[in-house]
Design an enzyme around this catalytic site. Sequence first.
Site, short mmCIF file in Angstrom:
data_model
loop_
_atom_site.label_atom_id
_atom_site.label_comp_id
_atom_site.label_asym_id
_atom_site.label_seq_id
_atom_site.Cartn_x
_atom_site.Cartn_y
_atom_site.Cartn_z
CD GLU A 1 9.11 -5.93 7.61
OE1 GLU A 1 8.81 -4.94 6.98
OE2 GLU A 1 9.05 -6.01 8.94
CE LYS B 1 5.51 -0.82 10.27
NZ LYS B 1 4.56 0.08 9.51
CD GLU C 1 -2.29 -4.16 11.61
OE1 GLU C 1 -2.90 -4.08 10.51
OE2 GLU C 1 -1.11 -4.39 11.66
N GLY D 1 -4.89 -1.78 4.78
CA GLY D 1 -4.16 -2.94 4.45
C GLY D 1 -4.86 -4.31 4.53
NE ARG D 2 -6.87 -3.74 11.09
CZ ARG D 2 -6.24 -2.48 10.96
NH1 ARG D 2 -5.12 -2.46 10.22
NH2 ARG D 2 -6.66 -1.59 11.69
CE LYS E 1 -3.60 2.29 2.59
NZ LYS E 1 -4.42 2.42 3.82
CG HIS F 1 -5.43 -35.56 16.24
ND1 HIS F 1 -5.44 -36.79 16.92
CD2 HIS F 1 -6.20 -35.46 15.62
CE1 HIS F 1 -6.55 -37.40 16.52
NE2 HIS F 1 -7.10 -36.57 15.65
O1 LIG Z 1 0.92 -2.74 2.26
P1 LIG Z 1 2.24 -2.00 3.02
O2 LIG Z 1 1.98 -0.54 3.00
O3 LIG Z 1 3.47 -2.76 2.63
O4 LIG Z 1 1.96 -2.43 4.45
C1 LIG Z 1 1.98 -3.85 5.07
C2 LIG Z 1 1.39 -3.92 6.35
O5 LIG Z 1 2.60 -3.21 7.37
C3 LIG Z 1 2.11 -2.50 8.32
O6 LIG Z 1 3.08 -2.53 9.26
C4 LIG Z 1 0.71 -2.71 9.13
O7 LIG Z 1 0.71 -2.97 10.39
C5 LIG Z 1 -0.37 -3.46 8.06
O8 LIG Z 1 -1.42 -3.30 8.34
C6 LIG Z 1 0.24 -3.61 6.88
O9 LIG Z 1 -0.91 -4.41 6.09
#
Ligand SMILES: O=P(O)(O)OC[C@H]1O[C@H](O)[C@H](O)[C@@H](O)[C@@H]1O
Length: 567
Positions: free
Chosen positions: A219, A516, A360, A273-274, A213, A391
């Site tokens: 990462e 972060k 989240e 994002g989620r 996004k 199990h």
């Molecule tokens: O899609 P991006 O901007 O790379 O974000 C990826 C993810 O990173 C963040 O740390 C948020 O906690 C998430 O809600 C998000 O989905």
Amino acid sequence: MASPALISDTEQWKALQAHVGAIQKTHLRDLMADADRCKAMTAEYEGIFLDYSRQQATGETIEKLLKLAEVAKLKEKIEKMFKGEKINSTENRSVLHVALRAPRDAVINSDGVNVVPEVWSVKDKIKEFSDTFRSGSWVGATGKPLTNVVSVGIGGSFLGPLFVHTALQTDPEAAECAKGRQLRFLANVDPVDVARSIKDLDPETTLVVVVSKTFTTAETMLNARTLKEWIVSSLGPQAVAKHMIAVSTNLKLVKEFGIDPNNAFAFWDWVGGRYSVCSAVGVLPLSLQYGFPIVQKFLEGASSIDNHFNSSSFEKNIPVLLGLLSVWNVSFLGYPARAILPYSQALEKLAPHIQQLSMESNGKGVSIDGIPLPFETGEIDFGEPGTNGQHSFYQLIHQGRVIPCDFIGVVKSQQPVYLKGETVSNHDELMSNFFAQPDALAYGKTPEQLHSEKVPENLIPHKTFKGNRPSLSLLLPTLSAYEVGQLLSIYEHRVAVQGFIWGINSFDQWGVELGKSLASQVRKQLHESRMEGKPVDGFNHSTSSLLARYLAVKPPTPYDTTVLPKV
Ligand SMILES: O=P(O)(O)OC[C@H]1O[C@H](O)[C@H](O)[C@@H](O)[C@@H]1O
């Protein structure tokens, strides 16, 4: 009179607190004996059947929860979401994931502009691109069609698409459309995940989709640079245009990264994002794998639940009932966890997706107005498909802690298997457990029953099950792309309902920022220590010692050479 600042100050909240004592005097064994109660505690929509009779609740509990919904202005909050009001107030954004799956002729405004045409123009572009890609007309740098896709992204840019992909993989219709293709995900910045994601793939026949996004997530950007290097070192720099595409709200950074803006697919800041799997985040990689028509079915399923959620009365509204019951379990009965137990291997990745979606969204400590909350919000979500979970951790659920469970079953398996001579089909065997477990949890087993079975005295305490453990059952007719969309939307709205009742902002995530920024400080230290031999400085004793121990071992290759995975 001004409305109270916190939901816990209301009479309706206090009435539920007062009601807990009465419920705690009941046992599910007795509640289940009342067939009228059980009949009333169900809801159905398009063949999806919810049975919540095994909740520690009565008709009176539901009435009280509905009154809580009223004072929490649940109806108004849902309407505000669908109307595009900026209910994500800490980021000044609308929350419009419902627009991502709305029909072409729908009108949903954000900032006074109907967003539906924009949504559809991106979907049309995805359809066109995926048709070209899948037909083999889109060729890579050496002229070969591309059959493998690696989707690079993390969090919301990974978990939702992974859930849907895992669910579709064994659906016969979707599987037929995906023949000869592979879709993989690269999320973790761990180089081991890089190695796994490209193992046995050839850059010549691989397309990398960078999904982010913000296009700034550390990462994802390092993983994207790593796969870019993987492509460039094998095919040359000009190959990036044919082998890398992107999904983002930040098209400027996509261009700066070196991806052709024509091969970038947009979405908008009003998609969290989620909540983004129905945007290009999910729709693009899934369309490359399965074709757009399958993904459109998934979107239609999600949209059908949006309509149900927005228009059904709360008494029969599946996401509303689920959300209210979760509030009851967390805030009044004091159960901090929730187990998500699909009796379907295809739903293997549902729990990891719901972990982000729910934890989240609702793991917050202050109200939407910034007032510290005197009660807990959110729950610890975890789960595994049945029967694997049985199990593994069900022991704790049966005789240890009380954990409300979501049992999710499917009437018609994606993959029927029956062996002649067996008592039941393989799916019936699976579903025997789906039907049995909720009763085992609710009823338990008494010492009297054990005595009558002549169980030795010393084992009676160990073999006693107290029961009275709540669960709910959700039975889906089948599991095609449509139902996968429905299930996704049910959980999205359930989470929102919980947040609306608790009076929190379920659409921001400030809690992920601190870790972060501390990681940036460590990154700087690691760089300076490795490159310039600088001693560790500015950390507490514990972190300094750990860092020193880590830095004492020199990396196998110096920092001036590129190294890619070897497996
Ligand atoms: O899609 P991006 O901007 O790379 O974000 C990826 C993810 O990173 C963040 O740390 C948020 O906690 C998430 O809600 C998000 O989905």
